[in-house]
Design a protein around this motif. Structure first.
Motif, PDB file in Angstrom:
ATOM      1  N   ILE A 104       0.857  -1.186   0.000  1.00 46.69           N
ATOM      2  CA  ILE A 104       0.000   0.000   0.000  1.00 46.69           C
ATOM      3  C   ILE A 104       0.899   1.244   0.000  1.00 46.69           C
ATOM      4  O   ILE A 104       1.824   1.355   0.810  1.00 46.69           O
ATOM      5  CB  ILE A 104      -0.945  -0.033   1.242  1.00 46.69           C
ATOM      6  CG1 ILE A 104      -1.917  -1.231   1.148  1.00 46.69           C
ATOM      7  CG2 ILE A 104      -1.732   1.273   1.364  1.00 46.69           C
ATOM      8  CD1 ILE A 104      -2.833  -1.232  -0.067  1.00 46.69           C
ATOM      9  N   SER A 105       0.609   2.156  -0.901  1.00 48.20           N
ATOM     10  CA  SER A 105       1.518   3.289  -1.149  1.00 48.20           C
ATOM     11  C   SER A 105       1.733   4.186   0.062  1.00 48.20           C
ATOM     12  O   SER A 105       2.805   4.761   0.233  1.00 48.20           O
ATOM     13  CB  SER A 105       0.980   4.128  -2.300  1.00 48.20           C
ATOM     14  OG  SER A 105       0.828   3.306  -3.417  1.00 48.20           O
ATOM     15  N   GLY A 106       0.709   4.310   0.884  1.00 49.76           N
ATOM     16  CA  GLY A 106       0.827   5.165   2.073  1.00 49.76           C
ATOM     17  C   GLY A 106       1.861   4.670   3.066  1.00 49.76           C
ATOM     18  O   GLY A 106       2.309   5.432   3.935  1.00 49.76           O
ATOM     19  N   THR A 107       2.276   3.413   2.935  1.00 47.17           N
ATOM     20  CA  THR A 107       3.258   2.859   3.890  1.00 47.17           C
ATOM     21  C   THR A 107       4.693   2.965   3.357  1.00 47.17           C
ATOM     22  O   THR A 107       5.629   2.526   4.013  1.00 47.17           O
ATOM     23  CB  THR A 107       2.944   1.371   4.192  1.00 47.17           C
ATOM     24  OG1 THR A 107       3.082   0.629   2.964  1.00 47.17           O
ATOM     25  CG2 THR A 107       1.539   1.184   4.732  1.00 47.17           C
ATOM     26  N   LEU A 108       4.868   3.528   2.164  1.00 50.80           N
ATOM     27  CA  LEU A 108       6.218   3.678   1.598  1.00 50.80           C
ATOM     28  C   LEU A 108       6.955   4.843   2.258  1.00 50.80           C
ATOM     29  O   LEU A 108       6.326   5.766   2.776  1.00 50.80           O
ATOM     30  CB  LEU A 108       6.133   3.966   0.092  1.00 50.80           C
ATOM     31  CG  LEU A 108       5.471   2.938  -0.822  1.00 50.80           C
ATOM     32  CD1 LEU A 108       5.353   3.498  -2.236  1.00 50.80           C
ATOM     33  CD2 LEU A 108       6.251   1.628  -0.848  1.00 50.80           C
TER      34      LEU A 108
END
Length: 235
Positions: free
Chosen positions: A131-135
């Protein structure tokens, strides 16, 4: 390729751009440098249709794009990587990249370009289901750039790609910008890190309080005492 002629842009009653003119030729990296709030991001938003100029013209390839809707501008081959990355935080890396290609129809070509993005940014391939928010910030920047590349742009607008990144990551991002340019994409780069920007650019414009005050080749600006003092930490 792109010719901006005497544009004036307002936020309500406040004039953000005052008679700005500039040109980007095909194959170049052109950089805009200037202090925070000088109008650099406003210019990119105007070029991508998020803001409308009150007067002046924006000519791109064979026609005017002044005042056109953002989706029409994307269709002409302009992609914008906004300041602060703006990835779709609840979607995976792969889904973000697919969204970059939403105007394109050829599935085979889209797959091929996704592989190419993964070659440019191996880290994204490792994280493609994440999930991109966790990058991390650097990974999100890579994703924002990868998503823009998926639209197959002729002209890439990059807004502060190095902001908030560790020095090593900044170096990496700039190497990738140069590679994207060598592969045939013209780049207009807004960047606080003036030293880095001038080191990879062909030409540069300096914006102060909404006006272009200096322009020239990147090497001229790099060696100018006035620019060194104001933007490059020179004494």
């Amino acid at each position: 390729m792109l010719k901006v002629d005497d544009i004036n842009v307002y936020y309500g009653n406040i004039q953000a751009l005052k008679g700005v003119s500039l040109e980007v030729k095909e194959g170049e990296i052109v950089t805009l440098i200037g202090a925070n709030g000088a109008g650099k991001s406003t210019l990119l938003k105007t070029l991508s249709g998020l803001l409308k100029p009150k007067s002046g013209t924006i000519h791109y390839l064979d026609g005017s794009i002044s005042g056109k809707a953002p989706q029409s501008i994307v269709k002409t081959g302009i992609s914008h990587v906004p300041e602060g990355r703006r990835v779709f935080a609840n979607m995976s890396v792969e889904e973000n990249l697919e969204l970059g290609a939403y105007l394109r129809k050829n599935t085979k070509e889209i797959r091929k370009d996704m592989e190419h993005v993964y070659e440019l940014f191996p880290r994204l391939q490792e994280r493609r289901k994440q999930i991109s928010g966790t990058l991390s910030g650097g990974e999100q920047q890579m994703l924002a750039m990868g998503r823009a590349i998926m639209a197959k742009p002729k002209l890439l607008l990059l807004d502060e790609p190095s902001m908030g990144l560790a020095p090593l990551m900044v170096k990496n991002i700039f190497q990738i910008i140069e590679k994207i340019n060598r592969e045939g994409t013209t780049i207009l780069l807004v960047e606080q890190n003036a030293n880095m920007a001038l080191s990879i650019a062909d030409r540069a414009y300096v914006i102060e309080t909404g006006k272009v005050v200096v322009s020239g080749s990147a090497s001229e600006l790099q060696s100018s005492e006035q620019i060194k003092k104001a933007y490059l930490g020179g004494h």
